[in-house]
Design a protein around this motif. Structure first.
Motif, short mmCIF file in Angstrom:
data_model
loop_
_atom_site.label_atom_id
_atom_site.label_comp_id
_atom_site.label_asym_id
_atom_site.label_seq_id
_atom_site.Cartn_x
_atom_site.Cartn_y
_atom_site.Cartn_z
N ASP A 1 33.00 50.04 42.22
CA ASP A 1 34.12 50.30 43.14
C ASP A 1 34.45 48.95 43.76
OD1 ASP A 1 33.74 52.99 42.55
OD2 ASP A 1 32.68 53.43 44.43
N LEU A 2 35.57 48.37 43.35
CA LEU A 2 35.86 46.98 43.69
C LEU A 2 37.31 46.80 44.10
CD1 LEU A 2 33.99 45.40 40.65
CD2 LEU A 2 33.17 45.39 43.02
N VAL A 3 37.54 45.83 44.98
CA VAL A 3 38.88 45.51 45.45
C VAL A 3 39.10 44.01 45.34
CG1 VAL A 3 40.54 45.71 47.34
CG2 VAL A 3 38.70 47.38 47.13
N LEU A 4 40.22 43.63 44.77
CA LEU A 4 40.60 42.23 44.66
C LEU A 4 41.75 41.98 45.63
CD1 LEU A 4 39.87 39.71 42.86
CD2 LEU A 4 41.84 40.34 41.45
N PHE A 5 41.59 41.01 46.55
CA PHE A 5 42.66 40.73 47.50
C PHE A 5 42.75 39.24 47.80
CE2 PHE A 5 39.05 42.29 50.18
CZ PHE A 5 38.77 41.14 50.90
N ASP A 6 43.90 38.85 48.34
CA ASP A 6 44.14 37.43 48.61
C ASP A 6 43.69 37.07 50.03
OD1 ASP A 6 46.13 38.27 50.37
OD2 ASP A 6 47.79 37.70 49.05
N GLU A 7 44.00 35.84 50.45
CA GLU A 7 43.54 35.35 51.75
C GLU A 7 44.16 36.10 52.93
OE1 GLU A 7 46.76 31.65 51.80
OE2 GLU A 7 44.60 31.26 51.69
N ASN A 8 45.26 36.80 52.68
CA ASN A 8 45.89 37.62 53.71
C ASN A 8 45.45 39.08 53.64
OD1 ASN A 8 47.53 35.51 54.85
ND2 ASN A 8 48.80 35.63 53.00
N ILE A 9 44.43 39.36 52.86
CA ILE A 9 43.88 40.71 52.62
C ILE A 9 44.96 41.62 52.00
CG2 ILE A 9 42.24 42.41 53.48
CD1 ILE A 9 41.47 39.53 54.18
N LYS A 10 45.81 41.04 51.21
CA LYS A 10 46.79 41.82 50.46
C LYS A 10 46.14 42.25 49.15
CE LYS A 10 51.45 41.83 48.51
NZ LYS A 10 52.68 41.03 48.25
N VAL A 11 46.03 43.56 48.94
CA VAL A 11 45.31 44.08 47.78
C VAL A 11 46.09 43.84 46.50
CG1 VAL A 11 44.42 46.20 46.70
CG2 VAL A 11 44.08 45.80 49.15
N SER A 12 45.39 43.29 45.51
CA SER A 12 45.99 43.02 44.21
C SER A 12 45.57 44.04 43.15
CB SER A 12 45.60 41.61 43.74
OG SER A 12 46.05 41.36 42.43
N LYS A 13 44.26 44.31 43.07
CA LYS A 13 43.74 45.26 42.09
C LYS A 13 42.62 46.08 42.72
CE LYS A 13 44.64 42.78 37.71
NZ LYS A 13 45.47 41.68 38.23
N VAL A 14 42.47 47.32 42.24
CA VAL A 14 41.41 48.21 42.70
C VAL A 14 40.76 48.85 41.48
CG1 VAL A 14 40.83 50.25 44.08
CG2 VAL A 14 42.63 48.70 44.87
N TRP A 15 39.44 48.83 41.46
CA TRP A 15 38.69 49.54 40.42
C TRP A 15 37.82 50.60 41.08
CZ3 TRP A 15 39.29 44.25 40.43
CH2 TRP A 15 39.89 43.66 39.31
N ILE A 16 37.82 51.80 40.53
CA ILE A 16 36.96 52.88 41.01
C ILE A 16 36.08 53.32 39.85
CG2 ILE A 16 36.85 55.18 42.02
CD1 ILE A 16 39.58 54.60 43.30
N LYS A 17 34.77 53.08 40.02
CA LYS A 17 33.80 53.30 38.94
C LYS A 17 34.27 52.63 37.65
CE LYS A 17 31.78 57.45 40.94
NZ LYS A 17 31.56 58.91 40.84
N GLY A 18 34.76 51.40 37.81
CA GLY A 18 35.12 50.56 36.68
C GLY A 18 36.50 50.80 36.10
N LYS A 19 37.21 51.83 36.58
CA LYS A 19 38.55 52.11 36.07
C LYS A 19 39.59 51.56 37.03
CE LYS A 19 39.29 56.01 33.91
NZ LYS A 19 39.44 57.44 33.57
N GLN A 20 40.48 50.73 36.49
CA GLN A 20 41.50 50.11 37.35
C GLN A 20 42.59 51.11 37.69
OE1 GLN A 20 43.05 46.32 35.99
NE2 GLN A 20 44.85 46.49 37.31
N LEU A 21 42.95 51.13 38.97
CA LEU A 21 44.08 51.97 39.38
C LEU A 21 45.37 51.42 38.83
CD1 LEU A 21 43.49 52.78 43.17
CD2 LEU A 21 42.96 54.20 41.21
N ASN A 22 46.27 52.31 38.48
CA ASN A 22 47.59 51.87 38.01
C ASN A 22 48.44 51.37 39.19
OD1 ASN A 22 46.95 52.61 35.39
ND2 ASN A 22 47.64 54.73 35.72
#
Length: 376
Positions: free
Chosen positions: A355-376
């Motif tokens: 369960d992972l979140v990728l975000f930039d320096e402004n905490i703007k979310v770029s990608k989210v994975w839940i149990k390894g599956k990326q959200l569309n």
């Protein structure tokens, strides 16, 4: 899959590296790239554990108390876009029958999953609260604390309850707190006018948490420390609605300094207007008016929030002089520990759920994975 070129947010540091995901789990930190492996270039952004919200009523025009799969699925889908990968749908002070219906849905979604997001259980907020600290709860449905009323409320879905907010000074609360403690339910003091002495007694009975610190509780003064003083003067955990509306940032800085970041969780306390435009909504059967990110009843009382946890992290990091990894810990590992899932959620570590979140320096979310599956 390998996520490379990311700033990995660990519990106590941030380091550049790579994370491998296989079959929904994190299987390696900083491994060598394998031949024909799918590679995601994070482009130097932060990789965080998925956020965990232990106190949220609604989003996207839906409320937990709608008591339907559609409602909780819709809430889950909306908050996942903001990095929340696990949550506790939170009930309101409504009828026992309505709460029970909602708990049945939550119990079902704990097993099935809600749009891929992890429903970890339920947080019951009320109906065993004080009429003197009602906030946005509905006074028509207040009930005196009792084991019998609780058992009726959770009948058929007792295993879904992770935590319960109640007022410990109300008659009957002690017996219920001791009962819940023995069942492993987290007891939290909230919507309470308890004195410092009453709150410290409740902690000895089994209260281990304070609901939305500063809000809906007796305040701290130098002669009457109140519930806030008892939270500060004990080892229990607490939570903050860090939107700059419910509490001044100076008050939040004091809280984080006093309690330490291991003892505090960031929550949204969001209601159905979260992720929606300003306008008229509802919470617990009462009209709520949202203007400039503040949700209020007609009488002016704050009625939850429209906060998301990515914004809460941004607010705290910007205003409270804390390292980013400590702020993220309050939205990931600490709530995982609260929900007793810290052995597989809340950290970036081998063997943990991806369960992972990728975000930039402004905490703007770029990608989210839940149990390894990326959200569309």
């Amino acid at each position: 899959m390998l996520i490379t070129n990311c700033q990995i947010i660990f519990k106590d540091k941030i380091e550049k590296g790579a994370v491998r995901i296989e079959d929904g789990k994190i299987t390696a930190i900083n491994p060598e790239i394998q031949k024909d492996e799918e590679v995601v270039d994070a482009k130097g952004m932060y990789l965080s554990p998925g956020f965990i919200d232990i106190h949220i009523h609604g989003a996207a025009g839906y409320d937990t108390m709608d008591g339907t799969n559609e409602a909780i699925n819709s809430i889950a889908k909306a908050i996942a876009k903001h990095g929340t990968t696990s949550f506790l749908p939170t009930t309101m002070t409504m009828s026992v029958a309505e709460i029970n219906q909602t708990l049945k849905v939550i119990a079902q979604l704990m097993k099935e999953g809600a749009k891929g997001v992890n429903v970890l259980g339920a947080h019951l907020e009320g109906p065993f609260i004080s009429p003197k600290a009602i906030g946005a709860q509905n006074p028509k449905h207040l009930i005196s604390p009792s084991i019998e009323a609780y058992d009726e409320m959770v009948k058929g879905c007792e295993e879904a309850v992770i935590s319960m907010t109640l007022a410990p000074e109300v008659e009957g609360a002690e017996a219920l707190i001791r009962y819940l403690r023995d069942k492993g339910v987290m007891c939290s003091a909230g919507h309470t006018k308890a004195t410092y002495e009453e709150m410290m007694a409740a902690i000895s009975w089994g209260v281990t948490h304070g609901t939305h610190l500063y809000n809906g509780m007796s305040a701290f003064t130098h002669r009457e420390p109140g519930v806030v003083g008892a939270i500060f003067d004990s080892e229990i955990t607490t939570e903050t609605i860090s939107d700059g509306i419910h509490s001044d940032y100076a008050a939040l800085r004091i809280a984080y300094k006093q309690k330490g970041t291991d003892k505090v969780m960031l929550i949204s306390d969001a209601m159905m207007a979260c992720c929606m435009p300003d306008g008229k909504y509802a919470l617990g059967g009462q009209d709520v008016f949202v203007t400039n990110n503040a949700a209020r009843l007609e009488n002016g009382a704050l009625a939850g929030s429209v906060l998301t946890l990515d914004k809460a992290i941004h607010n705290v990091h910007t205003n409270c002089k804390l390292p980013l990894y400590e702020v993220v810990k309050m939205a990931t590992y600490n709530p995982a520990k609260f929900c007793s899932v810290e052995d597989h959620k809340g950290l970036i570590a081998e063997g943990y759920d991806a369960d992972l979140v990728l975000f930039d320096e402004n905490i703007k979310v770029s990608k989210v994975w839940i149990k390894g599956k990326q959200l569309n």
